[in-house]
Motif scaffolding. Structure first.
Motif, PDB file in Angstrom:
ATOM      1  N   GLU A  13       0.570  -0.853  -0.384  1.00  0.00           N
ATOM      2  CA  GLU A  13      -0.127  -0.166   0.174  1.00  0.00           C
ATOM      3  C   GLU A  13       0.636   1.161  -0.379  1.00  0.00           C
ATOM      4  OE1 GLU A  13      -2.667  -0.398   3.542  1.00  0.00           O
ATOM      5  OE2 GLU A  13      -3.747  -2.101   2.230  1.00  0.00           O
ATOM      6  N   LYS A  14       2.193   1.438   0.937  1.00  0.00           N
ATOM      7  CA  LYS A  14       2.584   2.325   0.848  1.00  0.00           C
ATOM      8  C   LYS A  14       3.572   2.203  -0.151  1.00  0.00           C
ATOM      9  CE  LYS A  14       4.775   2.847   5.044  1.00  0.00           C
ATOM     10  NZ  LYS A  14       6.067   3.088   6.021  1.00  0.00           N
ATOM     11  N   ALA A  15       3.979   1.634  -1.298  1.00  0.00           N
ATOM     12  CA  ALA A  15       4.286   1.542  -2.029  1.00  0.00           C
ATOM     13  C   ALA A  15       3.766   1.978  -3.527  1.00  0.00           C
ATOM     14  CB  ALA A  15       5.306   0.304  -2.527  1.00  0.00           C
ATOM     15  N   ASN A  16       2.429   1.414  -3.235  1.00  0.00           N
ATOM     16  CA  ASN A  16       1.472   1.806  -4.853  1.00  0.00           C
ATOM     17  C   ASN A  16       1.133   2.978  -4.272  1.00  0.00           C
ATOM     18  OD1 ASN A  16       0.636  -0.676  -5.656  1.00  0.00           O
ATOM     19  ND2 ASN A  16      -0.652  -1.287  -4.753  1.00  0.00           N
ATOM     20  N   LEU A  17       1.347   4.492  -2.706  1.00  0.00           N
ATOM     21  CA  LEU A  17       0.682   6.135  -2.635  1.00  0.00           C
ATOM     22  C   LEU A  17       2.419   6.342  -3.476  1.00  0.00           C
ATOM     23  CD1 LEU A  17      -0.260   5.757   0.648  1.00  0.00           C
ATOM     24  CD2 LEU A  17      -1.592   6.210  -1.454  1.00  0.00           C
ATOM     25  N   LEU A  18       3.228   5.741  -2.493  1.00  0.00           N
ATOM     26  CA  LEU A  18       4.817   6.165  -4.096  1.00  0.00           C
ATOM     27  C   LEU A  18       4.917   6.257  -5.666  1.00  0.00           C
ATOM     28  CD1 LEU A  18       7.506   5.150  -0.760  1.00  0.00           C
ATOM     29  CD2 LEU A  18       6.581   8.150  -1.481  1.00  0.00           C
ATOM     30  N   ALA A  19       4.248   5.220  -6.150  1.00  0.00           N
ATOM     31  CA  ALA A  19       4.313   4.942  -7.121  1.00  0.00           C
ATOM     32  C   ALA A  19       3.077   5.540  -8.307  1.00  0.00           C
ATOM     33  CB  ALA A  19       3.245   3.716  -7.813  1.00  0.00           C
ATOM     34  N   GLN A  20       1.923   6.219  -7.330  1.00  0.00           N
ATOM     35  CA  GLN A  20       1.710   7.067  -7.927  1.00  0.00           C
ATOM     36  C   GLN A  20       2.062   8.592  -7.816  1.00  0.00           C
ATOM     37  OE1 GLN A  20      -2.647   7.299  -6.416  1.00  0.00           O
ATOM     38  NE2 GLN A  20      -2.133   5.212  -5.301  1.00  0.00           N
ATOM     39  N   GLU A  21       2.676   9.155  -7.422  1.00  0.00           N
ATOM     40  CA  GLU A  21       3.623  10.520  -7.005  1.00  0.00           C
ATOM     41  C   GLU A  21       4.976  10.377  -8.301  1.00  0.00           C
ATOM     42  OE1 GLU A  21       3.282  12.840  -4.851  1.00  0.00           O
ATOM     43  OE2 GLU A  21       2.018  11.835  -4.430  1.00  0.00           O
ATOM     44  N   PHE A  22       5.562   9.204  -8.700  1.00  0.00           N
ATOM     45  CA  PHE A  22       6.665   8.832  -9.090  1.00  0.00           C
ATOM     46  C   PHE A  22       6.244   9.039 -10.956  1.00  0.00           C
ATOM     47  CE2 PHE A  22       8.578   5.287  -5.934  1.00  0.00           C
ATOM     48  CZ  PHE A  22       9.279   6.682  -5.061  1.00  0.00           C
ATOM     49  N   ALA A  23       4.896   8.454 -10.773  1.00  0.00           N
ATOM     50  CA  ALA A  23       3.961   8.203 -12.950  1.00  0.00           C
ATOM     51  C   ALA A  23       3.800  10.007 -13.151  1.00  0.00           C
ATOM     52  CB  ALA A  23       3.020   7.936 -12.632  1.00  0.00           C
ATOM     53  N   LYS A  24       3.635  10.620 -11.791  1.00  0.00           N
ATOM     54  CA  LYS A  24       3.154  12.465 -12.574  1.00  0.00           C
ATOM     55  C   LYS A  24       3.776  12.949 -13.018  1.00  0.00           C
ATOM     56  CE  LYS A  24       0.883  12.863  -8.225  1.00  0.00           C
ATOM     57  NZ  LYS A  24       0.944  14.139  -7.258  1.00  0.00           N
ATOM     58  N   ASP A  25       5.644  12.215 -13.476  1.00  0.00           N
ATOM     59  CA  ASP A  25       6.157  13.042 -14.388  1.00  0.00           C
ATOM     60  C   ASP A  25       7.953  12.030 -15.048  1.00  0.00           C
ATOM     61  OD1 ASP A  25       7.957  12.305 -11.093  1.00  0.00           O
ATOM     62  OD2 ASP A  25       9.354  14.698 -10.963  1.00  0.00           O
ATOM     63  N   ALA A  26       7.537  11.074 -14.517  1.00  0.00           N
ATOM     64  CA  ALA A  26       8.788   9.591 -15.189  1.00  0.00           C
ATOM     65  C   ALA A  26       8.538  10.356 -16.616  1.00  0.00           C
ATOM     66  CB  ALA A  26       7.261   8.716 -14.979  1.00  0.00           C
TER      67      ALA A  26
END
Length: 393
Positions: A13-26
């Motif tokens: 769950e913690k990793a998925n939240l970070l993935a959403q952040e990473f995706a914004k400017d990937a």
């Protein structure tokens, strides 16, 4: 080693939240290259850098399969970050595999306490760093390429050859050590934010207690599983990248793709050919993901055996991991290339970044050639001979 209990939900769950952040400017970060400093600091703050560290040393005590699941999740949006995360653990556990009990305790404990991020400059095929023994120290000089994760790292796993004996050594030093220079010269077509460039060493001091391989455990079967770990990490990068490619392509097909003028359908997503290809993508991913997960469970088993691991048990895991790596690489390359057939010509615009999935997978699959993994697997199929332990097998 105490048995670990899988409790991955909270970490995923913690990793998925970070993935959403990473995706914004990937996409933008992939074009820029360099070091994803903001993202690395978010990982530090998350506590996920101590996921694999046993609880007795301040870690979360989770198995490799949980680490690999996070690698796969992050690879869906950013394969560079997924790589950095997996290779953090690859470097960190070297003190466990080849170090003394004191070294294992020290590096696990200090990493867990400070959320340290590990990098490496230990390419075993490049013997360009030379060490000279001076009393209770070794002085090293030279440089190494493919130093993944070295920028913005706290510790570096390093390697050198002794100038007198040519014996090969591993050691661990702070990246900030005097004489260490991490160069920003990584310019590959893929994995552009892994910092896999050059590290130079100029009269760098390595203390005795920072040198690995001085205990009896360094000659154990367990100490040889490093290539199994690295292949497991990359297999999950490949599968995650394939999943990410399909997810991005799906969104494009549903919102932007135009039907071919002779197709007879109003929407591109209704074209029978498009439907068939997405079905094919899904089937391919399921096969690769299943094998990767099976390999991860086998890795958990041999990790728990630690220094009681037998050569046969290592061999069984090595074959399964190699097979997972081969299949996931094939599937990843195939899907990341074919997604353009279901998105259309306009999807090749650089602003969409759909090409990054193929570039990332292609870059990695060349570092540890499929051909030689297949030969090892074939030798096992025909002669029941397990791969000989080496730098890449």
């Amino acid at each position: 080693m105490e048995a670990v209990v899988k409790d991955s939900n909270i970490y995923l769950e913690k990793a998925n939240l970070l993935a959403q952040e990473f995706a914004k400017d990937a996409v933008e970060r992939d074009k820029a290259g360099g070091t994803p400093k903001v993202q690395r600091d978010k990982i530090r703050e998350s506590g996920l850098l101590k996921l694999l560290i046993p609880k007795e040393y301040g870690g979360e005590g989770q198995p490799w399969s949980t680490v690999l699941r996070i690698v796969r999740e992050w690879a869906k949006v950013d394969a560079s970050i997924a790589h950095l995360y997996g290779y953090h653990f690859l470097a960190l556990v070297r003190a466990h595999l080849k170090g003394t009990p004191e070294q294992k305790e020290y590096y696990y404990t200090i990493t867990a306490k400070n959320n340290y991020f590990w990098g490496n400059s230990s390419n075993p095929l490049q013997r360009t760093v030379i060490g000279k023994r001076v009393g209770n120290q070794v002085i090293i000089n030279g440089q190494k390429n493919f130093s993944s994760g070295s920028p913005d790292s706290d510790f570096l796993l390093i390697s050198w050859s002794d100038q007198d004996t040519n014996e090969y050594f591993n050691g661990i030093i702070p990246t900030s050590r005097k004489g260490v220079t991490v160069h920003d010269d990584w310019d590959s077509i893929g994995q552009r934010q892994t910092g896999s460039g050059t590290v130079s060493f100029e009269d760098v001091i390595v203390e005795n207690h920072e040198i690995l391989g001085t205990s009896d455990s360094a000659n154990s079967v367990f100490a040889t599983i490093n290539p199994i770990l690295s292949q497991s990490i990359l297999a999950n990068v490949f599968v995650g990248s394939a999943e990410g490619a399909v997810a991005d392509a799906k969104q494009y097909t549903l919102t932007k793709s135009r039907p071919w003028y002779t197709s007879g359908v109003e929407k591109a997503s209704e074209d029978p050919s498009t439907l068939r290809q997405y079905g094919d993508f899904w089937v391919e991913i399921q096969s690769a993901a299943s094998l990767v997960e099976k390999a991860a469970n086998k890795l958990d088993e041999i990790w728990e055996k630690e220094f009681f691991l037998s050569e046969e048990e290592r061999g069984e895991c090595a074959i399964l991991v190699a097979a997972a790596n081969v299949l996931s690489g094939r599937v990843g390359l195939d899907i990341s290339s074919r997604i353009f057939e279901v998105t259309g010509a306009r999807s090749t615009a650089s602003k969409y970044g759909l090409d990054r999935f193929w570039r990332n997978i292609r870059t990695h699959t060349l570092h540890n050639p499929v051909e030689y993994k297949l030969r090892n697997i074939g030798n096992w199929v025909l002669h029941q001979e397990y791969p000989k332990a080496g730098f890449y097998s």
